[in-house]
Scaffold this motif. Structure first.
Motif, short mmCIF file in Angstrom:
data_model
loop_
_atom_site.label_atom_id
_atom_site.label_comp_id
_atom_site.label_asym_id
_atom_site.label_seq_id
_atom_site.Cartn_x
_atom_site.Cartn_y
_atom_site.Cartn_z
N SER A 7 39.68 35.74 40.47
CA SER A 7 39.80 36.48 39.22
C SER A 7 38.48 36.54 38.48
O SER A 7 38.11 37.56 37.94
N ALA A 10 36.28 39.12 39.96
CA ALA A 10 36.69 40.47 39.60
C ALA A 10 36.15 40.83 38.23
O ALA A 10 35.64 41.91 38.00
N SER B 253 45.16 48.98 42.80
CA SER B 253 44.79 47.67 42.28
C SER B 253 45.33 46.56 43.16
O SER B 253 44.68 45.54 43.34
N ALA B 260 43.56 43.08 37.77
CA ALA B 260 43.25 44.09 38.77
C ALA B 260 43.67 45.48 38.34
O ALA B 260 43.03 46.47 38.70
N TRP B 303 42.19 44.52 44.94
CA TRP B 303 42.14 43.08 44.72
C TRP B 303 41.94 42.32 46.02
O TRP B 303 41.28 41.29 46.06
#
Lengths: 442, 327
Positions: A7, A10, B253, B260, B303
């Motif tokens: 995460s 990202a 996503s 995401a 993702w």
């Protein structure tokens, strides 16, 4: 743990992307060019009969402006807009008002557009007008027809212009034509798209008919298909069963052609007298399949109605267009070309008033406001809505197939002056019609 | 500290960075960012449903309902963004709550298409209502923010921060919720509904809660979109193609992480913007092609790229120590 680590990566990627975009976001406007955005239907039902011919018309004029090859009266003002070359950004108008407003902002903020010349659909124009005024962007609507733009949405426009007459002119011209040529008509009905253009076209034709031929009854079962629906089975059935002999329709583009195909298969055009507001765009495309005997208009002196107008500009335009695209120019081509010419006229006039220097946006606007310039086929008088709305002459006729020439021709053409069909300056179209069209000079 | 994890840290960093970047961004980037946040929020609702094993082809219903609710309030003189967005969100939530009683009984394609049916009813109603501009829609005036009435570029700057704050709260909230028992029930319902029932939970209630939530965030996204663009119309707000775009973004996503969806929405906006700019005749083709490519090469969405990167990292380190060729 695996997901947790991902995460944060990202996030880094996302913020990095955002930062990079922010850094590279310089408007792409070249210093010595005028970036002109030309939105028109390139995909969907609006494209083949209307959007693409409009793009072609604009392209022919833009190229001639850049090369300086326009004939009189534009042959003395040099190349480009006030000496600068046009960089045309032609893009698709389809997708609805929200998408087009988003795209308008994109073009202004991302690509550094200097002016817009375009939009075909009344719906798009209605959506664009507030944002164009908000972003202070010079925007010329060459085509879209709803009178609401300067009568409801913005009554005091500064940045938005429209270089042709609106739906009121069509309705009045059609009603005048019906009165002169079908004095004994027993009633009328209509099939119009359920959006601004269709609603306004019907409203104005209906109001004009009520003034000019008050004893003729109107159907209470007018048809309202959705724009771009393409299927008219139910509507045609209803029209076939109606008792009114005259059918008014402002369908355009692909919708119109679908309606003509489906209607002729069922004999609608033998049974009813059709009156089309914008059917000229399809007469060359459909050839012999176009319904001969139908009354039609081109929303002014455009397309097939301009075939015999003998001016250097019109002859040149028809020839260049025909040579390049192998078909004659239609209404949309003329109207888009006229919008680009308005820009040419305004920039050159403003530059002349500015001592030959490239004018500012305000100077261009001042030059166009209230002016009269030469369109392809007729003069355009920018003398309505504080000089932002044009009035031109109007023409209506009956379509026939010319066997000798092997092509469509217009017969029984009637010409109407600009002050005959457009409401006088400062007067709301609907009120003008309801009040008996006072001040009309026919 | 038990609520802190890397997702929340990541979201918080992104929040702070975007908050600061708002004052330096080019206008068009901010505009794309705003739309991505709005669409990403809707996709977040779909993600929650998807984790429960449900796909909706009709969330334009709530998106459009929220957008039109907010836009219609501006027609009668309300212009405060807080009120408009709150009203749009709530209106969509109430609608989702009511429809939820019916929809929670359906699964799979029936659920997907029933949603679509309801969304097309809204579409039909709007198209037939001339007072709401039928297919043209109508313009939405610039909002105010608790009495503050920005002008020019400040409108979008303020709206961006406004949207950012609320999406941050919503996203973190969803993430925390997914870690609770009821949130974890999502996967359980997807995997084996009967067992969930035997454990003493009601699968229908679990689905209903998720459904209302997805309606709320879709309404939120719609209201934001109406204010950001300044126009509402049925084709861009309530048509089935819009629902399709949300499903597109969710597929793009992947359902791996709540953050995401925003990346997916951003990628979607960028593909669309650039396809539109460089291929005005073929932009739909490019959009469709990229969806196809995602499904074929990244079936678990963007993702899953991060997962792949991680795996290739570890495989590189292991292959350097052990150079035996693979069989």
């Amino acid at each position: 743990m695996k997901m947790l680590k991902n995460s944060s990566r990202a996030t880094l990627l996302a913020t990095g992307l955002a930062a990079a975009m922010g850094a590279t976001a310089m408007p792409a406007s070249a210093a010595e060019m005028v970036v002109m955005a030309v939105p028109t239907f390139l995909t969907g039902a609006g494209a083949p009969a209307f959007g693409v011919p409009a793009r072609n018309g604009a392209e022919v004029i833009i190229e001639a402006i850049n090369k300086g090859t326009l004939p009189a009266p534009y042959d003395k003002s040099g190349k480009g807009l006030a000496g600068r070359q046009i960089k045309a950004v032609i893009y698709d108008e389809s997708g609805g008002g929200v998408k087009q407003v988003a795209e308008f902002r994109n073009k202004v903020q991302k690509q550094g557009v200097d002016l817009f010349v375009g939009y075909i659909s009344s719906g798009t124009c209605a959506a664009i007008t507030p944002v164009a005024e908000e972003l202070k962007m010079l925007t010329i609507f060459p085509i879209c027809g709803t009178p609401r733009i300067f009568e409801e949405i913005n009554k005091t426009p500064k940045y938005v212009f429209r270089t042709m007459g609106h739906a009121t002119a069509d309705g009045v011209a059609e009603a005048l034509y019906v009165k002169a040529n079908m004095p004994d008509v027993k009633g009328y009905t209509g099939i119009n798209q359920n959006y601004a253009w269709g609603q306004d076209s019907w409203r104005d034709f209906d109001l004009a008919m009520k003034q000019l031929m008050p004893s003729v009854p109107v159907s209470d079962k007018t048809q309202w298909p959705k724009i771009f629906s393409g299927q008219y089975g139910a509507e045609i059935s209803a029209l076939m069963l109606s008792k009114e002999p005259l059918v008014h329709s402002s369908l355009w583009g692909g919708d119109l052609e679908a309606f003509i195909f489906q209607g002729s298969a069922r004999g609608l055009f033998r049974k009813k007298q059709l009156l089309f507001s914008v059917a000229d765009t399809s007469v060359y495309r459909l050839g012999k399949k176009a319904p001969a005997g139908a009354i039609l208009g081109a929303r002014g002196p455009y397309g097939i109605f301009a075939a015999n107008i003998d001016t250097p500009l019109n002859n040149w335009f028809r020839k260049v267009y025909q040579d390049r695209y192998s078909v004659p120019p239609v209404g949309g081509s003329y109207q888009a070309a006229q919008g680009v010419l308005a820009a040419k006229f305004a920039y050159d006039k403003a530059a002349a008033a500015n001592g030959g220097k490239f004018p500012s946006k305000d100077q261009v606007i001042a030059a166009l406001e209230g002016s009269t310039f030469q369109g392809i086929a007729a003069p355009v008088h920018m003398n309505r809505s504080n000089g932002h709305q044009a009035a031109t002459k109007h023409m209506i006729g009956v379509l026939e197939w010319d066997k000798e020439a092997g092509g469509p021709i217009m017969t029984k053409v009637t010409e109407f002056g600009p002050d005959c069909v457009m409401p006088p300056p400062g007067v709301n179209g609907t009120e003008w019609l309801k009040g008996g069209m006072k001040g009309a000079k026919c | 500290m038990r609520y802190m994890d890397k997702t929340i840290v990541g979201l918080s960093i992104a929040f702070v960075v975007l908050f600061c970047a708002d004052f330096f961004m080019a206008e068009w980037v901010r505009f794309i960012g705003l739309q991505s946040l709005a669409r990403g929020a809707v996709a977040l609702g779909l993600l929650v449903l998807w984790r429960t094993g449900l796909v909706s082809f009709g969330h334009a219903l709530y998106f459009g309902f929220g957008a039109y609710a907010a836009a219609m309030l501006t027609l009668i003189g309300y212009h405060d963004a807080f009120f408009l967005v709150f009203a749009g969100t709530l209106a969509a939530g109430v609608l989702a709550y009511l429809l939820g009683f019916l929809l929670r009984r359906y699964r799979a394609i029936f659920f997907a298409l029933l949603n679509m049916a309801f969304s097309m009813i809204l579409y039909g109603v709007i198209v037939k209502t001339e007072e709401l501009g039928s297919t043209d829609g109508f313009s939405v005036l610039t909002p105010t923010f608790l009495g503050y009435a920005p002008k020019g570029e400040a409108v979008q700057t303020t709206l961006f921060i406004f949207t950012l704050v609320f999406t941050y709260i919503i996203t973190v909230g969803v993430h925390l919720y997914m870690k609770t028992t009821l949130g974890g029930m999502s996967m359980a319902v997807r995997e084996n509904e009967i067992r969930v029932e035997y454990l003493g939970y009601s699968a229908e209630k679990v689905i209903h809660v998720k459904y209302v939530f997805s309606g709320l965030v879709a309404g939120f996204g719609g209201a934001i979109m109406a204010l950001a663009i300044g126009q509402v119309d049925p084709d861009s707000m309530a048509n089935w193609t819009v629902s399709g775009e949300f499903v597109f973004i969710t597929i793009l996503s992947g359902i791996g992480n709540v953050g995401a969806t925003y990346i997916g929405a951003l990628v979607f906006e960028l593909i669309r913007t650039y396809a539109f700019e460089y291929a005005p005749l073929f932009w739909q083709f490019i959009l469709g092609g990229s969806l196809l490519a995602i499904i074929m090469f990244l079936p678990d969405g963007i993702w899953s790229l991060f997962g792949r990167l991680r795996r290739s990292d570890s495989s590189e380190s292991s292959s350097s120590s052990n150079k035996a060729p693979s069989p």
